[in-house]
Write an enzyme that holds these catalytic residues in place. Structure first.
Site, PDB file in Angstrom:
ATOM      1  N   ASP A  68      61.844 -45.367 -65.889  1.00 58.09           N
ATOM      2  CA  ASP A  68      62.725 -46.528 -66.066  1.00 58.09           C
ATOM      3  C   ASP A  68      64.015 -46.027 -66.720  1.00 58.09           C
ATOM      4  O   ASP A  68      64.468 -44.935 -66.396  1.00 58.09           O
ATOM      5  CB  ASP A  68      62.028 -47.608 -66.893  1.00 58.09           C
ATOM      6  CG  ASP A  68      62.545 -49.014 -66.588  1.00 58.09           C
ATOM      7  OD1 ASP A  68      63.763 -49.155 -66.374  1.00 58.09           O
ATOM      8  OD2 ASP A  68      61.752 -49.964 -66.578  1.00 58.09           O
ATOM      9  N   HIS A 106      66.261 -45.432 -64.141  1.00 65.47           N
ATOM     10  CA  HIS A 106      67.049 -46.544 -63.604  1.00 65.47           C
ATOM     11  C   HIS A 106      68.457 -46.536 -64.190  1.00 65.47           C
ATOM     12  O   HIS A 106      69.414 -46.924 -63.527  1.00 65.47           O
ATOM     13  CB  HIS A 106      66.367 -47.879 -63.906  1.00 65.47           C
ATOM     14  CG  HIS A 106      65.078 -48.076 -63.171  1.00 65.47           C
ATOM     15  ND1 HIS A 106      64.782 -47.431 -61.993  1.00 65.47           N
ATOM     16  CD2 HIS A 106      63.999 -48.859 -63.434  1.00 65.47           C
ATOM     17  CE1 HIS A 106      63.582 -47.792 -61.568  1.00 65.47           C
ATOM     18  NE2 HIS A 106      63.086 -48.658 -62.430  1.00 65.47           N
TER      19      HIS A 106
END
Length: 515
Positions: free
Chosen positions: A252, A286
């Site tokens: 992430d 991300h």
């Protein structure tokens, strides 16, 4: 005199030996061949050190199997080179549940793998490795997300312990998932050091100090494979945070700054402030460095410098939504190189969740005084700034930046925006598109690869714009395209446009454009 000198020497040696006392976990019964779970021997070593006023709990080379490790004040965990701590994936080992924070909401939940509560002078250091063995946690969470199975015994226990908590705007957040423990979570601690270690396979967020003061995270390597929500470093509602020399590749965001979510965050009203992030490399993730979207307690006085992002989905990302409230302000980003960015190099987005315009209130977030400079980025989209109708993004500057991008810079709902010495080479569309923005300065803006199919700059429904010192490259067919009935006061000054045209649409009053 000789006796006195000898006495002082012996006393000093004894004092030093006491001050640097090591508590070897093997001497307390831990097995370094992972043949037996070592949770209790480790706890015993920590208790002995704590009883003596503090000390270093030492892991020599070998493999250790353990459950959660709870630190106390004045304890250093030293994981030596060649030592590996392997955390159990038996969920029962992380009971009883403890005070924690999950995505900006204060809860009681599974014990983090490393945990400290209201402790001071704690450290996790060394050249060893800690492995969270998160696969079972990930599988369980993903299964629940997909199948919405009946609540299991752990979730029912969670429900019973969290009946009266403050909930976010979407209360199903606390019901829809399987709450996994973060890897390292000091809570309400002071003087925290995490240095040198390698971390892998975190069940959830990896290093997540919450409500802490004076936190240093240095020379840490974090490697999480593609996996749900395994952010790297997420210091939330802390102050005086120093992150440097880290190498991060995760499932992430690599580094995220947060301060609580919706009403729980606004009630605690504990900002994330006085952070420095420098000399880090970030690969898979991300986002490289992200602020939000849980920023309801404010994020203030943050510097990000001397970092390389290579392969993240986004570079610098600041995100929020209506309902969060809170202010993000006084942010400095400088000397950044980005390569292979899959989406945007820079994002300032106040519509992370799409909602309808609303009156300004404590639930309205704000972004202001954000300064970005000396950035080189190879990316899909150069930059995306998106404010709210009722609360524009304000006081934003971009200085000395170069973007090689498929698409350029988009700005919507901005106020007091400045671009100085910015180059944006695109494959399609305008290099700069601005809508519904007031007070914009564009100074020395160019594309070295001008397109004949699009203007360099497109302005729509903007007010008080200064275009100055611009000298477009040869081959620039249209320097600016200006349109929108609400466009007012566009001023050109000291530009050398050559053959590049300025196109003013019929819906713009001619007197509003001063060339």
């Amino acid at each position: 005199m000789k006796k006195l000198i000898l006495f002082v020497f012996v006393t000093a040696v004894c004092f030093t030996a006491t001050a640097q006392r090591f508590y070897d976990v093997i001497k307390y019964g831990a097995k370094n061949d992972s043949s037996k779970i070592a949770t209790k021997p480790i706890a015993d070593a920590i208790a002995a050190a704590s009883k003596a006023g503090g000390g270093t709990v030492y892991f020599p080379a070998g493999k250790y199997l353990t459950g959660p490790i709870h630190l106390k004040s004045n304890i250093t965990i030293l994981i030596d080179a060649g030592a590996e701590l392997h955390f159990s994936d038996n969920f029962d080992d992380y009971l009883p549940m403890v005070e924690s924070r999950y995505e900006g909401v204060d809860v009681k939940s599974f014990s983090p793998l490393f945990y400290a509560y209201k402790a001071e002078n704690i450290a996790i250091t060394g050249r060893g490795t800690i492995n969270g063995h998160g696969q079972k946690w990930w599988n369980y969470a993903l299964t629940f997300y997909k199948n919405q199975t009946e609540r299991n015994k752990y979730q029912l226990l969670f429900d019973s312990l969290n009946k009266d908590i403050l909930l976010p705007d979407d209360p199903t957040q606390m019901k829809r998932g399987f709450l996994r423990p973060p890897f390292i979570q000091p809570l309400y601690c002071k003087n925290v050091l995490i240095e040198g270690i390698t971390i892998t396979n975190s069940p959830f967020w990896t290093v997540t100090p919450e409500f802490c003061e004076n936190v240093t995270i240095k020379a840490v390597t974090i490697n999480n494979p593609p996996s749900p929500n395994t952010d790297g470093i997420n210091p939330s509602s802390c102050r005086y945070v120093h992150i440097s020399d880290c190498h991060i590749s995760v499932g992430d965001d690599c580094i995220t700054i947060k301060s609580g979510k919706d009403l729980p965050g606004r009630t605690k009203a504990t900002p994330a402030e006085n952070y420095t992030i420098t000399n880090c490399t970030m690969l898979s993730g991300h986002g490289g460095v992200v602020i939000g979207s849980e920023m309801s307690g404010d994020v203030k006085k943050i510097t990000i410098s001397n970092c390389v992002f290579d392969g993240t989905d986004r570079g610098i990302r600041i995100k929020t939504a209506r309902g969060r409230g809170g202010v993000v302000e006084d942010i400095r980003v400088d000397n950044i190189v980005m390569k292979n960015i899959k989406a945007q190099a820079i994002v300032l987005d106040m519509e992370y969740a799409k909602t309808q315009p609303a009156p300004v209130s404590e639930r309205t977030p704000q972004f202001r005084n954000i300064r970005l400079s000396n950035i080189t980025a190879y990316t899909k989209q150069a930059m995306f700034i998106n404010g709210l109708d009722e609360m524009p993004v304000s006081e934003i500057s971009l200085n000395d930046c170069v973007f090689e991008a498929e698409t350029g810079i988009t700005i919507r709902n901005g106020k007091d925006i400045e671009l100085h010495n910015v180059r944006v080479n695109t494959k399609t569309g305008a290099s700069l598109s601005v809508e519904k923005t007031e007070r914009l300065t564009v100074n020395g803006f160019v594309s070295a690869k001008p397109l004949t199919t699009a203007p360099l700059i497109r302005l729509t429904n903007v007010e008080n714009v200064l275009l100055m010192n611009n000298w477009p490259f040869n081959g620039t067919k249209t320097f600016a395209e200006i349109k929108g009935a609400n466009t007012k006061n566009i001023l050109f000054k000291n530009n050398t446009l050559g053959e590049a045209a300025v196109i003013v649409a019929d819906d713009v009053k001619k007197e509003e454009v001063k060339q």
